[in-house]
Design a protein around this motif. Structure first.
Motif, mmCIF file in Angstrom:
data_model
loop_
_atom_site.group_PDB
_atom_site.id
_atom_site.type_symbol
_atom_site.label_atom_id
_atom_site.label_comp_id
_atom_site.label_asym_id
_atom_site.label_seq_id
_atom_site.Cartn_x
_atom_site.Cartn_y
_atom_site.Cartn_z
ATOM 1 N N SER A 68 7.848 -6.455 15.221
ATOM 2 C CA SER A 68 7.429 -5.489 16.420
ATOM 3 C C SER A 68 8.666 -4.964 17.358
ATOM 4 O O SER A 68 8.958 -3.137 17.027
ATOM 5 C CB SER A 68 6.460 -6.289 17.416
ATOM 6 O OG SER A 68 6.014 -6.879 16.547
ATOM 7 N N LYS A 112 -5.561 0.720 3.007
ATOM 8 C CA LYS A 112 -4.447 0.364 2.689
ATOM 9 C C LYS A 112 -3.930 1.457 2.170
ATOM 10 O O LYS A 112 -2.853 2.280 2.152
ATOM 11 C CB LYS A 112 -4.164 -1.229 2.584
ATOM 12 C CG LYS A 112 -3.769 -2.593 3.841
ATOM 13 C CD LYS A 112 -3.547 -1.800 4.619
ATOM 14 C CE LYS A 112 -1.705 -1.956 4.164
ATOM 15 N NZ LYS A 112 -1.691 -1.599 5.852
ATOM 16 N N GLN A 129 -3.417 4.627 3.818
ATOM 17 C CA GLN A 129 -2.088 4.823 4.428
ATOM 18 C C GLN A 129 -0.948 4.524 3.638
ATOM 19 O O GLN A 129 0.193 5.914 3.546
ATOM 20 C CB GLN A 129 -1.983 3.198 4.973
ATOM 21 C CG GLN A 129 -3.097 3.044 6.480
ATOM 22 C CD GLN A 129 -2.539 1.560 6.635
ATOM 23 O OE1 GLN A 129 -3.676 1.100 6.957
ATOM 24 N NE2 GLN A 129 -1.427 1.438 7.794
ATOM 25 N N TYR A 131 -10.703 -3.125 3.397
ATOM 26 C CA TYR A 131 -9.616 -3.309 3.913
ATOM 27 C C TYR A 131 -8.498 -2.662 3.015
ATOM 28 O O TYR A 131 -7.919 -2.072 3.668
ATOM 29 C CB TYR A 131 -9.525 -4.102 4.547
ATOM 30 C CG TYR A 131 -7.893 -4.584 5.625
ATOM 31 C CD1 TYR A 131 -7.491 -4.616 6.390
ATOM 32 C CD2 TYR A 131 -7.319 -5.578 4.099
ATOM 33 C CE1 TYR A 131 -6.074 -4.610 6.741
ATOM 34 C CE2 TYR A 131 -5.603 -5.569 4.884
ATOM 35 C CZ TYR A 131 -5.511 -5.205 5.948
ATOM 36 O OH TYR A 131 -3.873 -4.966 6.516
ATOM 37 N N PHE A 172 1.453 -1.706 9.768
ATOM 38 C CA PHE A 172 0.159 -3.018 9.490
ATOM 39 C C PHE A 172 -1.060 -2.441 10.152
ATOM 40 O O PHE A 172 -2.251 -2.493 9.590
ATOM 41 C CB PHE A 172 0.781 -4.382 10.583
ATOM 42 C CG PHE A 172 -0.264 -5.357 9.361
ATOM 43 C CD1 PHE A 172 -0.952 -5.464 8.631
ATOM 44 C CD2 PHE A 172 -0.999 -6.078 10.603
ATOM 45 C CE1 PHE A 172 -1.835 -6.313 8.147
ATOM 46 C CE2 PHE A 172 -1.588 -7.635 10.028
ATOM 47 C CZ PHE A 172 -2.368 -7.292 9.130
ATOM 48 N N GLU A 173 -1.186 -2.426 11.567
ATOM 49 C CA GLU A 173 -1.986 -1.766 11.696
ATOM 50 C C GLU A 173 -2.112 -0.240 12.199
ATOM 51 O O GLU A 173 -1.396 0.012 12.933
ATOM 52 C CB GLU A 173 -2.729 -2.820 13.033
ATOM 53 C CG GLU A 173 -3.225 -4.463 12.634
ATOM 54 C CD GLU A 173 -3.357 -4.475 14.346
ATOM 55 O OE1 GLU A 173 -3.033 -4.617 14.964
ATOM 56 O OE2 GLU A 173 -3.471 -6.003 13.949
ATOM 57 N N GLU A 174 -3.127 0.424 11.373
ATOM 58 C CA GLU A 174 -3.346 1.941 12.199
ATOM 59 C C GLU A 174 -3.895 2.737 11.728
ATOM 60 O O GLU A 174 -5.275 2.097 10.787
ATOM 61 C CB GLU A 174 -2.409 2.113 10.882
ATOM 62 C CG GLU A 174 -1.667 3.810 10.482
ATOM 63 C CD GLU A 174 -1.125 4.459 9.739
ATOM 64 O OE1 GLU A 174 -1.017 5.310 9.234
ATOM 65 O OE2 GLU A 174 0.175 3.680 9.490
#
Length: 327
Positions: free
Chosen positions: A47, A140, A143, A136, A87-89
């Motif tokens: 992070s 991805k 993305q 999910y 990872f989280e978008e």
């Protein structure tokens, strides 16, 4: 022949301290064209690195350059060369996959056919589906597609294959290899050592002791030795010696220094080496490992266990021939 390589990413002396805790000391790294590099680290370290890449967190006296430009020097040029798959978008849930790709295609003014994009992401049959109706794993792949449209020089993937299905993992590997062939630089930030070793040409561990190359070859080349630019990052320059302990991850031989090992467990004839919570299947038997590791302070406390006494603070006799240790 790929021709002469060019350095796309240059990290120089960046570090992060949190109060009295060292998240990671100063380290330096270079990533060139046609290279896939992975950094294996904790969530906090990943992070922080991403915040440094996006300019949200200071590099504490160091710098990050993408194609020779830092965030502070020219934000527009810097961002145009950098693409990040978080990872989280967030996605535009009401858009269809085709409309989502069209939005970014118009935004970046890229002359790329949708057929090629759907082929790369294997989303052709989902092109008319809204984002909210995708699985999910399919999200991805969307993305990945957005990053392909952006087409930067440096691609950064944060945990790109975590919790995805087999088809999406295959799509990711194909995309990453295609980008490598096209001369792009790829940086993978992950907490999954197996994933890092499977996809990357160079794998590094980043923790409170610094940046260290995970060795997967019997000998180091000059190029590998040049990858770490600075004394802060640990790397040996001589060929691997007999004291390296071999493990195997997806057909790749991974070598570890004995002091890195916490303990070894044998189960049904398979010896597994444990390092900071990760298990690596060894290519040696427990007897072979006992013989090789004895000079480094390892002790066989049970017929199925060998421990590194340097990491044990207390030993209690359990039976006549076995012991319990506490770290």
């Amino acid at each position: 022949m790929m021709g002469e390589k060019m350095t796309i990413l240059t990290i120089k002396n960046i570090e992060k301290h949190s109060k009295d805790t060292v998240l990671f000391p100063p380290f330096s790294l270079k990533v060139e064209q046609h290279e896939i590099t992975a950094i294996y680290s904790t969530l906090n370290a990943r992070s922080t690195l991403l915040e440094m890449f996006t300019g949200e967190t200071s590099t504490s006296g160091g710098e990050i350059r993408v194609n020779g430009v830092t965030f502070a020097e020219n934000k527009t040029t810097y961002y145009s060369q950098l693409g990040i798959c978080f990872f989280e978008e967030g996605l535009y849930e009401r858009l269809t996959v085709r409309d989502y790709f069209k939005f970014y295609k118009d935004l970046y003014q890229i002359d790329q056919t949708f057929d090629q994009l759907f082929l790369m992401t294997q989303l052709g049959e989902k092109r008319s589906k809204r984002m909210k109706d995708l699985s999910y794993s399919e999200k991805k792949r969307v993305q990945y597609g957005r990053l392909l449209i952006q087409n930067p020089s440096l691609f950064i993937f944060e945990e790109p294959d975590l919790n995805v299905d087999v088809e999406t993992k295959r799509v990711l590997v194909n995309i990453v290899n295609k980008l490598k062939q096209e001369g792009k630089s790829i940086l993978i930030l992950t907490g999954n050592m197996e994933s890092a070793i499977t996809m990357a040409d160079f794998v590094y561990r980043l923790d409170e002791s610094g940046l260290k190359l995970i060795e997967t070859d019997k000998e180091k080349t000059v190029d590998e030795a040049d990858k770490l630019d600075g004394a802060e990052a640990e790397i040996e320059t001589q060929p691997i010696q007999f004291n390296k302990i071999p493990t195997k991850v997806n057909e790749k031989i991974v070598l570890f220094d004995p002091p890195e090992i916490d303990y070894i467990e044998s189960n049904d004839g398979q010896s597994n080496i444990y390092i900071k919570g990760d298990a690596f299947p060894s290519t040696l038997t427990l007897n072979n490992l006992e013989e090789r590791l004895h000079p480094y302070g390892f002790f066989r406390c049970h017929r199925s266990y060998i421990v590194n006494l340097q990491k044990v603070r207390e030993v209690i006799t359990w039976t006549r021939n076995s012991y319990t240790g506490y770290q």
